[in-house]
Design a protein around this motif. Sequence first.
Motif, PDB file in Angstrom:
ATOM      1  N   GLY A   1      37.897 -59.063  29.213  1.00  0.00           N
ATOM      2  CA  GLY A   1      37.445 -57.904  29.970  1.00  0.00           C
ATOM      3  C   GLY A   1      38.553 -56.874  30.056  1.00  0.00           C
ATOM      4  N   THR A   2      38.205 -55.719  30.605  1.00  0.00           N
ATOM      5  CA  THR A   2      39.189 -54.651  30.785  1.00  0.00           C
ATOM      6  C   THR A   2      39.312 -54.307  32.256  1.00  0.00           C
ATOM      7  OG1 THR A   2      37.507 -52.939  30.422  1.00  0.00           O
ATOM      8  CG2 THR A   2      38.826 -53.624  28.519  1.00  0.00           C
ATOM      9  N   HIS A   3      40.465 -53.807  32.613  1.00  0.00           N
ATOM     10  CA  HIS A   3      40.665 -53.213  33.932  1.00  0.00           C
ATOM     11  C   HIS A   3      40.870 -51.717  33.699  1.00  0.00           C
ATOM     12  CE1 HIS A   3      43.038 -51.728  37.390  1.00  0.00           C
ATOM     13  NE2 HIS A   3      42.220 -52.504  38.067  1.00  0.00           N
ATOM     14  N   ARG A   4      40.030 -50.932  34.343  1.00  0.00           N
ATOM     15  CA  ARG A   4      40.055 -49.485  34.131  1.00  0.00           C
ATOM     16  C   ARG A   4      40.459 -48.801  35.433  1.00  0.00           C
ATOM     17  NH1 ARG A   4      37.411 -46.172  30.427  1.00  0.00           N
ATOM     18  NH2 ARG A   4      36.266 -47.972  29.610  1.00  0.00           N
ATOM     19  N   LYS A   5      41.592 -48.124  35.425  1.00  0.00           N
ATOM     20  CA  LYS A   5      41.999 -47.310  36.564  1.00  0.00           C
ATOM     21  C   LYS A   5      41.508 -45.892  36.311  1.00  0.00           C
ATOM     22  CE  LYS A   5      45.931 -45.890  39.410  1.00  0.00           C
ATOM     23  NZ  LYS A   5      47.401 -45.966  39.604  1.00  0.00           N
ATOM     24  N   VAL A   6      40.589 -45.435  37.153  1.00  0.00           N
ATOM     25  CA  VAL A   6      39.962 -44.134  36.958  1.00  0.00           C
ATOM     26  C   VAL A   6      40.719 -43.072  37.762  1.00  0.00           C
ATOM     27  CG1 VAL A   6      37.851 -42.790  37.210  1.00  0.00           C
ATOM     28  CG2 VAL A   6      37.723 -45.206  36.550  1.00  0.00           C
ATOM     29  N   ILE A   7      41.455 -42.239  37.059  1.00  0.00           N
ATOM     30  CA  ILE A   7      42.104 -41.097  37.688  1.00  0.00           C
ATOM     31  C   ILE A   7      41.074 -39.987  37.872  1.00  0.00           C
ATOM     32  CG2 ILE A   7      44.061 -39.510  37.593  1.00  0.00           C
ATOM     33  CD1 ILE A   7      44.802 -42.538  37.578  1.00  0.00           C
ATOM     34  N   SER A   8      40.283 -39.791  36.836  1.00  0.00           N
ATOM     35  CA  SER A   8      39.152 -38.857  36.867  1.00  0.00           C
ATOM     36  C   SER A   8      38.216 -39.276  35.747  1.00  0.00           C
ATOM     37  CB  SER A   8      39.619 -37.410  36.669  1.00  0.00           C
ATOM     38  OG  SER A   8      39.998 -37.190  35.318  1.00  0.00           O
ATOM     39  N   ALA A   9      37.072 -38.567  35.630  1.00  0.00           N
ATOM     40  CA  ALA A   9      36.122 -38.895  34.567  1.00  0.00           C
ATOM     41  C   ALA A   9      36.738 -38.709  33.181  1.00  0.00           C
ATOM     42  CB  ALA A   9      34.868 -38.042  34.706  1.00  0.00           C
TER      43      ALA A   9
ATOM     44  N   LEU B   1      41.046 -46.046  21.330  1.00  0.00           N
ATOM     45  CA  LEU B   1      40.772 -45.077  20.273  1.00  0.00           C
ATOM     46  C   LEU B   1      39.324 -44.603  20.309  1.00  0.00           C
ATOM     47  CD1 LEU B   1      42.781 -46.538  17.266  1.00  0.00           C
ATOM     48  CD2 LEU B   1      43.205 -44.388  18.467  1.00  0.00           C
ATOM     49  N   LYS B   2      38.397 -45.504  20.655  1.00  0.00           N
ATOM     50  CA  LYS B   2      36.989 -45.093  20.740  1.00  0.00           C
ATOM     51  C   LYS B   2      36.819 -43.937  21.728  1.00  0.00           C
ATOM     52  CE  LYS B   2      32.713 -44.450  21.256  1.00  0.00           C
ATOM     53  NZ  LYS B   2      33.036 -43.207  21.959  1.00  0.00           N
ATOM     54  N   HIS B   3      37.587 -43.920  22.797  1.00  0.00           N
ATOM     55  CA  HIS B   3      37.479 -42.858  23.799  1.00  0.00           C
ATOM     56  C   HIS B   3      37.829 -41.475  23.236  1.00  0.00           C
ATOM     57  CE1 HIS B   3      37.495 -46.338  26.459  1.00  0.00           C
ATOM     58  NE2 HIS B   3      37.231 -45.566  27.498  1.00  0.00           N
TER      59      HIS B   3
ATOM     60  N   GLY C   1      30.601 -36.422  32.023  1.00  0.00           N
ATOM     61  CA  GLY C   1      31.411 -36.237  33.224  1.00  0.00           C
ATOM     62  C   GLY C   1      32.656 -35.426  32.944  1.00  0.00           C
ATOM     63  N   ILE C   2      33.211 -34.870  33.990  1.00  0.00           N
ATOM     64  CA  ILE C   2      34.462 -34.112  33.885  1.00  0.00           C
ATOM     65  C   ILE C   2      35.130 -34.103  35.253  1.00  0.00           C
ATOM     66  CG2 ILE C   2      33.301 -31.917  34.334  1.00  0.00           C
ATOM     67  CD1 ILE C   2      36.316 -32.366  31.984  1.00  0.00           C
ATOM     68  N   GLY C   3      36.436 -34.249  35.279  1.00  0.00           N
ATOM     69  CA  GLY C   3      37.156 -34.228  36.548  1.00  0.00           C
ATOM     70  C   GLY C   3      36.662 -35.306  37.492  1.00  0.00           C
ATOM     71  N   GLU C   4      36.305 -34.917  38.718  1.00  0.00           N
ATOM     72  CA  GLU C   4      35.822 -35.885  39.698  1.00  0.00           C
ATOM     73  C   GLU C   4      34.344 -36.219  39.546  1.00  0.00           C
ATOM     74  OE1 GLU C   4      38.307 -35.699  43.679  1.00  0.00           O
ATOM     75  OE2 GLU C   4      37.362 -33.752  43.287  1.00  0.00           O
ATOM     76  N   ARG C   5      33.628 -35.490  38.691  1.00  0.00           N
ATOM     77  CA  ARG C   5      32.203 -35.756  38.490  1.00  0.00           C
ATOM     78  C   ARG C   5      32.011 -36.785  37.386  1.00  0.00           C
ATOM     79  NH1 ARG C   5      28.310 -33.448  35.204  1.00  0.00           N
ATOM     80  NH2 ARG C   5      29.670 -31.682  34.647  1.00  0.00           N
ATOM     81  N   ALA C   6      31.430 -37.933  37.755  1.00  0.00           N
ATOM     82  CA  ALA C   6      31.229 -39.021  36.797  1.00  0.00           C
ATOM     83  C   ALA C   6      30.092 -38.703  35.832  1.00  0.00           C
ATOM     84  CB  ALA C   6      30.921 -40.318  37.544  1.00  0.00           C
ATOM     85  N   ALA C   7      30.128 -39.337  34.670  1.00  0.00           N
ATOM     86  CA  ALA C   7      29.019 -39.223  33.729  1.00  0.00           C
ATOM     87  C   ALA C   7      27.777 -39.902  34.311  1.00  0.00           C
ATOM     88  CB  ALA C   7      29.390 -39.864  32.400  1.00  0.00           C
ATOM     89  N   GLN C   8      26.605 -39.403  33.918  1.00  0.00           N
ATOM     90  CA  GLN C   8      25.337 -39.961  34.374  1.00  0.00           C
ATOM     91  C   GLN C   8      24.466 -40.270  33.163  1.00  0.00           C
ATOM     92  OE1 GLN C   8      24.429 -40.582  37.579  1.00  0.00           O
ATOM     93  NE2 GLN C   8      26.318 -39.747  38.466  1.00  0.00           N
ATOM     94  N   VAL C   9      23.686 -41.361  33.266  1.00  0.00           N
ATOM     95  CA  VAL C   9      22.772 -41.754  32.191  1.00  0.00           C
ATOM     96  C   VAL C   9      21.344 -41.739  32.711  1.00  0.00           C
ATOM     97  CG1 VAL C   9      22.059 -43.637  30.672  1.00  0.00           C
ATOM     98  CG2 VAL C   9      24.481 -43.156  30.982  1.00  0.00           C
ATOM     99  N   VAL C  10      20.451 -41.139  31.933  1.00  0.00           N
ATOM    100  CA  VAL C  10      19.018 -41.148  32.233  1.00  0.00           C
ATOM    101  C   VAL C  10      18.312 -41.856  31.081  1.00  0.00           C
ATOM    102  CG1 VAL C  10      16.959 -39.740  32.636  1.00  0.00           C
ATOM    103  CG2 VAL C  10      19.177 -38.967  33.495  1.00  0.00           C
TER     104      VAL C  10
ATOM    105  N   ILE D   1      37.380 -38.078  25.377  1.00  0.00           N
ATOM    106  CA  ILE D   1      36.366 -37.302  24.668  1.00  0.00           C
ATOM    107  C   ILE D   1      34.979 -37.884  24.925  1.00  0.00           C
ATOM    108  CG2 ILE D   1      35.540 -36.545  22.398  1.00  0.00           C
ATOM    109  CD1 ILE D   1      38.140 -35.198  23.375  1.00  0.00           C
ATOM    110  N   ASP D   2      34.861 -39.218  24.858  1.00  0.00           N
ATOM    111  CA  ASP D   2      33.565 -39.879  25.059  1.00  0.00           C
ATOM    112  C   ASP D   2      33.823 -41.326  25.452  1.00  0.00           C
ATOM    113  OD1 ASP D   2      30.951 -40.863  24.955  1.00  0.00           O
ATOM    114  OD2 ASP D   2      30.431 -39.670  23.196  1.00  0.00           O
ATOM    115  N   ARG D   3      33.468 -41.669  26.688  1.00  0.00           N
ATOM    116  CA  ARG D   3      33.711 -43.024  27.179  1.00  0.00           C
ATOM    117  C   ARG D   3      32.653 -44.012  26.718  1.00  0.00           C
ATOM    118  NH1 ARG D   3      34.526 -44.988  33.522  1.00  0.00           N
ATOM    119  NH2 ARG D   3      33.807 -47.111  33.175  1.00  0.00           N
ATOM    120  N   VAL D   4      31.438 -43.546  26.437  1.00  0.00           N
ATOM    121  CA  VAL D   4      30.340 -44.441  26.054  1.00  0.00           C
ATOM    122  C   VAL D   4      30.718 -45.203  24.787  1.00  0.00           C
ATOM    123  CG1 VAL D   4      27.916 -44.578  25.370  1.00  0.00           C
ATOM    124  CG2 VAL D   4      28.634 -42.923  27.099  1.00  0.00           C
ATOM    125  N   GLY D   5      30.536 -46.513  24.809  1.00  0.00           N
ATOM    126  CA  GLY D   5      30.861 -47.347  23.659  1.00  0.00           C
ATOM    127  C   GLY D   5      32.248 -47.941  23.699  1.00  0.00           C
ATOM    128  N   GLY D   6      33.051 -47.585  24.712  1.00  0.00           N
ATOM    129  CA  GLY D   6      34.396 -48.139  24.796  1.00  0.00           C
ATOM    130  C   GLY D   6      34.400 -49.643  24.975  1.00  0.00           C
ATOM    131  N   GLY D   7      33.482 -50.140  25.795  1.00  0.00           N
ATOM    132  CA  GLY D   7      33.382 -51.584  25.990  1.00  0.00           C
ATOM    133  C   GLY D   7      32.908 -52.312  24.753  1.00  0.00           C
TER     134      GLY D   7
END
Length: 332
Positions: free
Chosen positions: A232-240, A303-305, A94-103, A267-273
């Motif tokens: 748990g975490t609270h995530r405020k999403v400004i953009s992807a 840091l994972k991000h 993802g980038i900007g307003e476009r969210a990441a997608q998983v297939v 850089i990479d959100r996957v694995g942050g949780g």
Amino acid sequence: MGKMLTLGEIMLRLSTTVGERVASSNQFFAHYGGGEANVAISLANFGHTVAFASKIPENALGDGVKQHLQRYGVECRYLLRGGNRLGTYYVETGIGERAAQVVYDRKGSSFAEMTKSEWPTEMFEGIDIFHISGITPALSKNWQQTLIELVQAAKQAGAKISLDINFRGKLWTTDEAKQYLKQILPYVDFCSAGKLDAQVFMDIPAPDKETDDRYYYDQMNQLYPNIELFYGTHRKVISASHNILTGRLWHQGNYVVSQSHIIDPIIDRVGGGDAFAAGVLHGIANQSSDQELIAFATAASALKHTVHGDCNLFSATEINDFIKNGSGKIVR
């Protein structure tokens, strides 16, 4: 330091570059990843003795998985070999307003096709914490039953059970997850859950007036008094690529919140949780104070991000230095 075991599916992850879509991309970055494997790698980086249990095919991709885990010090004695294939998933960055997608392309994988436990009963001997997630029972009816049996065996051996609900809407329905959680939550000691989990899976109504997550954790604990710690975490999403991350912890009635981390760019959100969950387990094993625990776990996630791939690549010392020094400073 604790002795821990995580169990779940590890897969080959193929990611697009920023600005590319899966359907039109002609190259992908390859990593190995999966929630429980990511937790195991973080825990090994933090200095814990940790093993990962899964099943992978007897081919070059399976060899790559084993080498990946061993590179970070994860024990692989319960990494079974066999079956037809390694599951795969694609990440459209993802980038900007476009969210990441998983297939997902994981049907028929060696792990998903297991019909019963193939591990020895002594697997849980000496284990302090057994970590699982809600992804595994979403794979099949067989895995729903098998996971309950494994959790029962772990409890009988004296291990604490850690569950990350980790709902995946592409793998099963909300109602299926809800019914299964009613079966497994009575065995759980530490649980990653938040407001939406409480509302959707436990039918906890919203309060009459706005409140913090303490209300939901109190209500969840009333339903499942066996669970001594929620996080748990609270995530405020400004953009992807721009998020603000805050950690929350409920421990036997004590509720604490971390500082907020501004992550920009991601850089990479996957694995942050998964990094967050590993940070929590690290604090539990080290008997950290609640505030120290949530500060460490949230910093680990932040840091994972900042690195590519599924797994967190930072040691406990580096995370503690990050907490002490703040972000953006040059370490000389």
